[in-house]
Design a protein around this motif. Structure first.
Motif, PDB file in Angstrom:
ATOM      1  N   LEU A 140       0.019 -13.289   6.562  1.00  0.00           N
ATOM      2  CA  LEU A 140       1.027 -13.645   7.810  1.00  0.00           C
ATOM      3  C   LEU A 140       2.065 -14.155   7.418  1.00  0.00           C
ATOM      4  O   LEU A 140       3.346 -13.906   7.833  1.00  0.00           O
ATOM      5  CB  LEU A 140       0.144 -13.239   9.167  1.00  0.00           C
ATOM      6  CG  LEU A 140      -0.598 -11.693   9.292  1.00  0.00           C
ATOM      7  CD1 LEU A 140      -1.451 -12.107  10.570  1.00  0.00           C
ATOM      8  CD2 LEU A 140       0.478 -11.294   8.981  1.00  0.00           C
ATOM      9  N   TYR A 141       1.886 -15.371   7.795  1.00  0.00           N
ATOM     10  CA  TYR A 141       2.470 -16.859   7.655  1.00  0.00           C
ATOM     11  C   TYR A 141       3.672 -16.608   6.693  1.00  0.00           C
ATOM     12  O   TYR A 141       4.548 -16.911   6.854  1.00  0.00           O
ATOM     13  CB  TYR A 141       1.647 -17.914   8.286  1.00  0.00           C
ATOM     14  CG  TYR A 141       1.121 -18.008   9.462  1.00  0.00           C
ATOM     15  CD1 TYR A 141       1.607 -17.912  10.230  1.00  0.00           C
ATOM     16  CD2 TYR A 141      -0.296 -17.790   9.545  1.00  0.00           C
ATOM     17  CE1 TYR A 141       1.481 -17.965  11.906  1.00  0.00           C
ATOM     18  CE2 TYR A 141      -0.448 -17.587  11.111  1.00  0.00           C
ATOM     19  CZ  TYR A 141       0.297 -17.699  12.185  1.00  0.00           C
ATOM     20  OH  TYR A 141      -0.182 -17.993  13.967  1.00  0.00           O
ATOM     21  N   GLU A 142       3.464 -16.750   5.820  1.00  0.00           N
ATOM     22  CA  GLU A 142       4.674 -16.443   4.493  1.00  0.00           C
ATOM     23  C   GLU A 142       5.259 -15.009   5.159  1.00  0.00           C
ATOM     24  O   GLU A 142       6.909 -15.658   4.571  1.00  0.00           O
ATOM     25  CB  GLU A 142       3.462 -16.041   3.464  1.00  0.00           C
ATOM     26  CG  GLU A 142       3.998 -15.483   1.713  1.00  0.00           C
ATOM     27  CD  GLU A 142       3.816 -15.673   1.084  1.00  0.00           C
ATOM     28  OE1 GLU A 142       4.466 -15.664  -0.726  1.00  0.00           O
ATOM     29  OE2 GLU A 142       2.476 -14.890   1.003  1.00  0.00           O
ATOM     30  N   ILE A 143       4.535 -14.437   5.219  1.00  0.00           N
ATOM     31  CA  ILE A 143       5.293 -13.399   5.816  1.00  0.00           C
ATOM     32  C   ILE A 143       7.001 -13.490   7.190  1.00  0.00           C
ATOM     33  O   ILE A 143       7.735 -12.843   6.555  1.00  0.00           O
ATOM     34  CB  ILE A 143       4.989 -11.994   5.989  1.00  0.00           C
ATOM     35  CG1 ILE A 143       4.316 -11.512   4.827  1.00  0.00           C
ATOM     36  CG2 ILE A 143       6.242 -10.851   6.651  1.00  0.00           C
ATOM     37  CD1 ILE A 143       3.387  -9.729   5.558  1.00  0.00           C
ATOM     38  N   MET A 144       6.721 -14.407   8.174  1.00  0.00           N
ATOM     39  CA  MET A 144       7.276 -14.951   9.375  1.00  0.00           C
ATOM     40  C   MET A 144       8.322 -15.549   8.296  1.00  0.00           C
ATOM     41  O   MET A 144       9.426 -16.193   8.420  1.00  0.00           O
ATOM     42  CB  MET A 144       6.833 -15.932   9.767  1.00  0.00           C
ATOM     43  CG  MET A 144       5.670 -14.456  11.589  1.00  0.00           C
ATOM     44  SD  MET A 144       5.151 -15.844  12.572  1.00  0.00           S
ATOM     45  CE  MET A 144       3.317 -15.375  11.220  1.00  0.00           C
TER      46      MET A 144
END
Length: 470
Positions: free
Chosen positions: A398-402
């Motif tokens: 999730l934080y990689e996508i952000m």
């Protein structure tokens, strides 16, 4: 009477507190108290893990401002942690009591006090659908309201929301003129009323109920329209997005909503099966009846197909949802009904909005990201918010996508945190905290939702305000 702490986080005499709160209506049954301790935080697998065990100890349901004052006075006298709750439609745990304590449910404070020619005065606990119905009878409507209007309260929307149905034409809630006045009470032995107008409304608006208890609002209203709910489909998401940009920036076609959804999102919309063709990107909008010919021309110019166009009477006859229930975070809710492994993000596509940015990001985002844009006006400019559906695998992903979005110039707001400075704000609003010091000097109102409060709580309001950087 409840003798022990339901939350397990307080050691207060809850039987004595219940007696002190009389004659205010109370909910004491543990199962019901726990239900009132939840909102829609479970949209996030991260927040679901963190918050599902957080409960209050008692729910108070004041029916008048005088009863609310009494609740706040009792809370101050007993040093009771407080969480204010409306309809409980927040997504980030805004109405979840992290320290246990007393939940103040405002839904009985629901009077529409006055409907003027271009404004409405209303108590904070008024249901938004009921408010819009009252306005419609006078030929008016709210300029901006949430897709959750059937459940949400107006005070909760002003406390926790920032955009909604209508933002594409009328701007963000914080934009000048949408909120005319906010009245709040302090949490003290003798609660005080403060009134905020003009630019000062943003000292209370979107503060998650940490710095005062909203009792009454005065809001702008606009003429109501004979809205036609429309869903248009396209061969590709970039084609759909291009049509939406033209609609959102049109100077001739009015619109109450402008949403675009990746074709894969449509597989979650059971209510639209047999109405909207599968495997096509969707544009969801509300158009005045008198401008449908112009809208049809726009759709044709972009190669779209108008697959649904219904007024309110037809919607009711066909037993279909409002089209806005396929927009904003109702989209996430529709998906979660059939797939609990789906979650979402919140991304800003700054002005000028363009199809090239969509194409650029689609090339680098994985197959686990389904774009979903909501067009809005921010500071007078058209922007869009991508609320993509994400097939959840890990927190790290999730934080990689952000980070991918941010690397491409699209700032992310973290919807997987219940801390106000870690979400859309990204930094502390010390003006909010200065007013918390003034109106909640004991730090009883939802204090764990602010990371910075623990650092500044012993400072004067003036010293806290001095920390503010625009």
């Amino acid at each position: 009477m409840a003798m022990t702490s339901i939350s397990g986080k307080t050691s207060l005499d809850w039987e004595g507190i219940a007696l002190a709160l009389s004659p205010v209506g109370l909910i004491e049954e543990p199962v019901l108290v726990k239900k009132r301790s939840r909102d829609f935080f479970w949209y996030s697998p991260i927040l679901d893990r963190k918050l599902k065990g957080c409960f209050g100890d008692l729910v108070a349901q004041p029916a008048t401002v005088a009863e609310l004052r009494h609740c706040l006075s009792v809370a101050a006298a007993h040093r009771i942690p407080l969480t204010v709750r409306g309809g409980g439609t927040g997504n980030y745990g805004q109405s979840v009591p992290l320290e246990g304590g007393l939940i103040l449910e405002t839904t009985r404070l629901n009077r529409v006090i006055e409907i003027g020619p271009d404004f409405v005065r209303v108590e904070a606990g008024c249901n938004i659908l009921a408010l819009n119905d009252a306005l419609k009878a006078r030929g008016r409507e709210l300029p901006v309201f949430p897709s959750t209007q059937d459940i949400a309260t107006i005070g909760g929307f002003i406390s926790g929301g920032s955009a909604g149905i209508g933002t594409v034409s009328h701007g963000m809630l914080r934009d000048a003129g949408n909120i005319l006045e906010i009245r709040v009470l302090s949490v003290e032995p003798e609660p005080r009323e403060e009134v905020f107008r003009g630019d000062a409304i943003n000292l209370i608006h979107h503060a998650w109920g940490i710095n005062g208890v909203i009792t009454e609002l005065t809001l702008r209203t606009v003429p109501t329209e004979d809205w036609i709910g429309c869903i248009v489909t396209f061969d590709s998401y970039p084609d759909c997005h291009g049509a939406a940009i033209n609609l959102a920036t049109s100077e001739t076609i009015r619109r109450k909503l402008c949403s675009t959804l990746d074709a894969r999102i449509g597989t979650y919309f059971d209510r639209l099966k047999g109405i909207v063709p599968p495997d096509r990107a969707m544009l969801v909008t509300l158009i005045p009846r008198g401008q449908m010919d112009d809208f049809r021309a726009l759709v044709a110019a972009h190669g779209g197909s108008l697959d649904l166009a219904m007024d309110e009477a037809e919607r009711i006859a066909r037993k279909l949802p409002h089209v806005f229930e396929f927009s904003y975070n109702h989209t996430t809710l529709q998906a979660l009904k059939s797939d609990r492994k789906v979650t979402y993000l919140q991304i800003l596509f700054p002005a000028p909005v363009n199809v090239a940015k969509v194409v650029e990001l689609r090339a680098v985002l994985g197959e686990d990201v389904f774009m979903h844009h909501e067009f809005a006006r921010m500071g007078g400019k058209v922007v869009s918010f991508d609320l993509p559906l994400v097939k959840y695998t890990t927190d790290e992903r999730l934080y990689e996508i952000m980070s991918i979005y941010e690397a491409h110039g699209c700032p992310a707001s973290d919807p997987h945190s219940c801390i106000i400075e870690e979400g859309g704000m990204k930094k502390a609003d010390y003006r909010h905290l200065a007013w918390k010091k003034r109106l909640d000097p004991l730090g009883l109102l939802n204090s764990p939702k602010s990371r910075e409060w623990a650092r500044v709580r012993d400072m004067t309001p003036e010293a806290i305000e001095a920390l503010h950087q625009p």
